[in-house]
Design a protein around this motif. Structure first.
Motif, PDB file in Angstrom:
ATOM      1  N   HIS A 221       0.877  -1.816  -8.321  1.00  0.00           N
ATOM      2  CA  HIS A 221       0.706  -2.289  -6.955  1.00  0.00           C
ATOM      3  C   HIS A 221       2.049  -2.296  -6.239  1.00  0.00           C
ATOM      4  O   HIS A 221       3.090  -2.546  -6.844  1.00  0.00           O
ATOM      5  CB  HIS A 221       0.131  -3.709  -6.928  1.00  0.00           C
ATOM      6  N   TYR A 222       2.016  -2.062  -4.936  1.00  0.00           N
ATOM      7  CA  TYR A 222       3.209  -2.122  -4.095  1.00  0.00           C
ATOM      8  C   TYR A 222       2.850  -2.851  -2.808  1.00  0.00           C
ATOM      9  O   TYR A 222       1.694  -2.858  -2.369  1.00  0.00           O
ATOM     10  CB  TYR A 222       3.730  -0.721  -3.774  1.00  0.00           C
ATOM     11  N   SER A 223       3.874  -3.480  -2.218  1.00  0.00           N
ATOM     12  CA  SER A 223       3.605  -4.234  -1.004  1.00  0.00           C
ATOM     13  C   SER A 223       4.191  -3.554   0.226  1.00  0.00           C
ATOM     14  O   SER A 223       3.474  -3.025   1.056  1.00  0.00           O
ATOM     15  CB  SER A 223       4.150  -5.662  -1.131  1.00  0.00           C
ATOM     16  N   ALA A 224       5.511  -3.547   0.343  1.00  0.00           N
ATOM     17  CA  ALA A 224       6.120  -3.061   1.593  1.00  0.00           C
ATOM     18  C   ALA A 224       7.342  -2.226   1.300  1.00  0.00           C
ATOM     19  O   ALA A 224       8.372  -2.383   1.943  1.00  0.00           O
ATOM     20  CB  ALA A 224       6.467  -4.236   2.499  1.00  0.00           C
ATOM     21  N   SER A 225       7.250  -1.315   0.344  1.00  0.00           N
ATOM     22  CA  SER A 225       8.410  -0.480   0.030  1.00  0.00           C
ATOM     23  C   SER A 225       7.959   0.918  -0.339  1.00  0.00           C
ATOM     24  O   SER A 225       6.856   1.116  -0.851  1.00  0.00           O
ATOM     25  CB  SER A 225       9.204  -1.083  -1.133  1.00  0.00           C
ATOM     26  N   LEU A 284       1.922   2.957   4.603  1.00  0.00           N
ATOM     27  CA  LEU A 284       0.519   3.127   4.226  1.00  0.00           C
ATOM     28  C   LEU A 284      -0.277   1.854   4.495  1.00  0.00           C
ATOM     29  O   LEU A 284       0.234   0.741   4.339  1.00  0.00           O
ATOM     30  CB  LEU A 284       0.402   3.491   2.746  1.00  0.00           C
ATOM     31  N   ALA A 285      -1.513   2.036   4.884  1.00  0.00           N
ATOM     32  CA  ALA A 285      -2.398   0.884   5.082  1.00  0.00           C
ATOM     33  C   ALA A 285      -2.751   0.280   3.728  1.00  0.00           C
ATOM     34  O   ALA A 285      -2.691   0.940   2.688  1.00  0.00           O
ATOM     35  CB  ALA A 285      -3.664   1.323   5.806  1.00  0.00           C
ATOM     36  N   GLU A 286      -3.112  -0.996   3.737  1.00  0.00           N
ATOM     37  CA  GLU A 286      -3.514  -1.642   2.489  1.00  0.00           C
ATOM     38  C   GLU A 286      -4.750  -0.948   1.930  1.00  0.00           C
ATOM     39  O   GLU A 286      -5.637  -0.519   2.664  1.00  0.00           O
ATOM     40  CB  GLU A 286      -3.819  -3.123   2.724  1.00  0.00           C
TER      41      GLU A 286
END
Length: 600
Positions: A221-225, A284-286
């Motif tokens: 999983h990735y959030s904002a990178s 990218l969108a969630e």
């Protein structure tokens, strides 16, 4: 001018030309080998017993009169180093020349033929024997500067079969046309190549697909990178090695047809070569995504790797739950203690993707992985007593976090003490000192037991606020020792403490104004009066003093009002220091009081 130039270019050189092997990038689909000659020579019928080795410039082939106004008939010989070429992979081999004849309308007639090794004994009269069939060329283009190509696949295969280190080739005009000037050719300077194409196997399917720090898995999983993905590459064709290039693309799991390619790069390490590229996670969108990679060697593609799933998640988990038997949250009374290690249970509070927790200070601490159900247990000892904050941060698989400030109240069974008042003892010449004792509210301490200088032991009861002010027995001036300990209702003692304090009973002094204290006035021979008031008047009999001008101790009796008057007449000007103390009937002497005056 053309004739003179070519005559100059045909001078003999004794230096051998080096063989150059160029392995062109596979992604350009160039030949696997593009060889320049390691050997060049030509023979001339006009000089049948000599050979020109390693000539420079354009090479004449066939009958030509442009060299020195004489008729020359020449043949050209090349030698190409073929060590390392795998016969089993041979697909094709072509000799490529360029025709630079000045007369673009002349007919073309050439052949190339493999021969035995060209030695120092070979000349026009003694040419090397043929080692294969003559091959007619293919001319590309029209007019001048044509590209001339001979298919020498069979000749190269035969040379490799007998393990020859070189392919020897004769280029000449066929016999029927060799004596006709109309068919004389000029081969372009330094434009002779043997191009070898090998059979090609596609690259292997990429393996060890991975992210920045983890192998490919559905739980990434990735959030904002942005993040980098990698794929190891291999190719069954190793001699020569193909130049490999990766192709990487990603897509939303909900729309597999919507694929986006990323810019790729090549790297190498202990496991060999790999391709990598960056996926723009920040934009990218969630949601759920996947990516895969394949390898291209300039001629063929590998199969796509297995799909690698990842999730873009920017939603923070819920604030975690925290509980402890030893240190409950916001307790009505302090619990535990600074030496007590508590067990803390943390939970995801409904979140389903919490993978771990960090506990301790607000900006750091210790990490503990979560159990499959999202909970975790850890041991923690508070850093202090009284109100304490334990920060617990929950992390999800994408690195999003939520923080809980867990408030504790750590039990403190210590007692603090300090002096808050010193007053004269009306029954003696001593000083009554009042000590201020404080304890934590709710700690369970109800009393304090104390003594001064190892003397009488006294007990005082704390108020509801955990405070009690208690007097000590009358003390004389100087340093004293205080020992105390807290007790609960059962009489259990906690933490005995010993400390020190000072009793000060120095008198006060006032000037009649002639000689202001710490000031200047009066004059030599002029009397001034200083009134001394004892700290404790009980038993005070006299005051003694001395000065910096006269160290003799002078006694002055205490008057009926409990004070003593010092009458002083200076004999010289300047500063004078006074040292004053009170003497009592029981033989005690007070703390000295000092001051200065300046005589004008």
């Amino acid at each position: 001018m053309r004739r003179i130039l070519r005559a100059a270019l045909l001078t003999t050189t004794l230096t051998a030309a080096a063989s150059v092997v160029v392995c062109t990038p596979a992604d350009a689909a160039e030949p696997h080998y593009n060889l320049t000659p390691a050997f060049i020579a030509y023979t001339d019928a006009t000089q049948p017993k000599t050979t020109t080795f390693y000539p420079t410039g354009d090479l004449p082939v066939g009958t030509n009169t442009l060299i020195d106004q004489k008729v020359h008939k020449t043949r050209v010989y090349f030698g190409f180093d073929i060590n390392g070429v795998q016969r089993a992979r041979l697909s094709s081999s072509h000799l490529v020349l360029s025709d630079r004849s000045s007369d673009c309308t002349k007919p073309k007639s050439l052949y190339a033929q493999p021969t035995n090794e060209f030695t120092a004994n070979n000349t026009w009269q003694k040419p090397p024997k043929a080692a294969g069939s003559a091959v007619r060329p293919v001319f590309e283009g029209s007019g001048c500067l044509q590209r001339v190509t001979f298919d020498l696949t069979a000749g190269l295969d035969k040379a490799l079969a007998v393990k020859s280190s070189r392919l020897w080739v004769e280029v000449a005009v066929p016999d029927v046309d060799e004596s006709r000037p109309a068919f004389g050719q000029w081969l372009g300077q330094n434009d002779f190549h043997l191009q070898i194409e090998l059979t090609n196997k596609p690259p292997d399917k990429p393996v060890k697909t991975r992210y920045d720090s983890a192998l490919c898995s559905a739980g990434t999983h990735y959030s904002a990178s942005d993040f980098t993905v990698y794929a190891d590459q291999s190719d069954p064709d190793t001699n020569p090695s193909d130049g490999l290039k990766s192709e990487i693309e990603y897509w939303p799991a909900a729309d597999p047809a919507h694929r986006t390619a990323v810019t790729t790069f090549q790297g190498s390490g202990g496991d060999g070569v790999f391709g990598f590229g960056s996926i723009p996670g920040r934009t990218l969108a969630e949601g759920a995504y996947a990516w895969h990679a394949r390898t291209y060697d300039g001629r063929a593609y590998s199969p796509w790797s297995a799909d690698c799933a990842f999730v873009i998640d920017r939603t923070a988990p819920n604030v975690p739950t925290v509980s402890s038997v030893e240190f409950p949250e916001n307790p009505p009374a302090p619990t535990g203690g600074p030496a007590v290690e508590g067990t803390f249970v943390v939970g995801p509070n409904g979140s389903t993707d919490v993978v771990g927790y960090r506990y301790g200070g607000r900006f750091g601490g210790t990490y503990v992985a979560a159990n499959p159900d999202g909970t975790a247990t850890f041991k923690y000892r508070p850093l202090g007593v009284g109100p304490q904050t334990l920060t617990v941060t929950a992390y999800d698989r994408a690195g999003n976090s939520a923080q809980k400030q867990y408030q504790m109240n750590v039990r403190d069974v210590s007692v603090s003490a300090w002096s808050i008042a010193q007053v004269p003892d009306p029954a003696s010449s001593g000083v009554i000192v009042t000590m201020h004792f404080t304890s934590q509210v709710g700690s369970g301490l109800t009393r304090v037991r104390y003594s001064a200088d190892g003397g009488e032991v006294r007990t005082a009861t704390f108020g509801a606020d955990g405070i009690v002010d208690a007097p000590l027995p009358a003390l004389r001036m100087g340093e004293h020792e205080l020992t105390w300990t807290g007790l609960d209702d059962s009489g259990t003692e906690y933490y005995t403490v010993t400390s020190y304090f000072f009793v000060v009973d120095e008198p006060s002094v006032e000037s009649d104004g002639v000689y202001p204290i710490e000031g200047s006035g009066g004059g030599v021979g002029q009397e001034g009066v200083f009134t001394v008031s004892p700290f404790n008047v009980h038993g005070a009999q006299s005051v003694e003093y001395s000065t910096s001008q006269d160290s003799t101790h002078v006694l002055v009796p205490v008057d009926a009002d409990g004070k003593a008057r010092i009458h002083w007449t200076p004999a010289e000007s300047g500063s004078t220091y006074f040292y004053v103390a009170v003497r009592y009937a029981d033989g005690a002497i007070s703390t000295y009081h000092s001051f200065s005056v300046t005589v004008n």
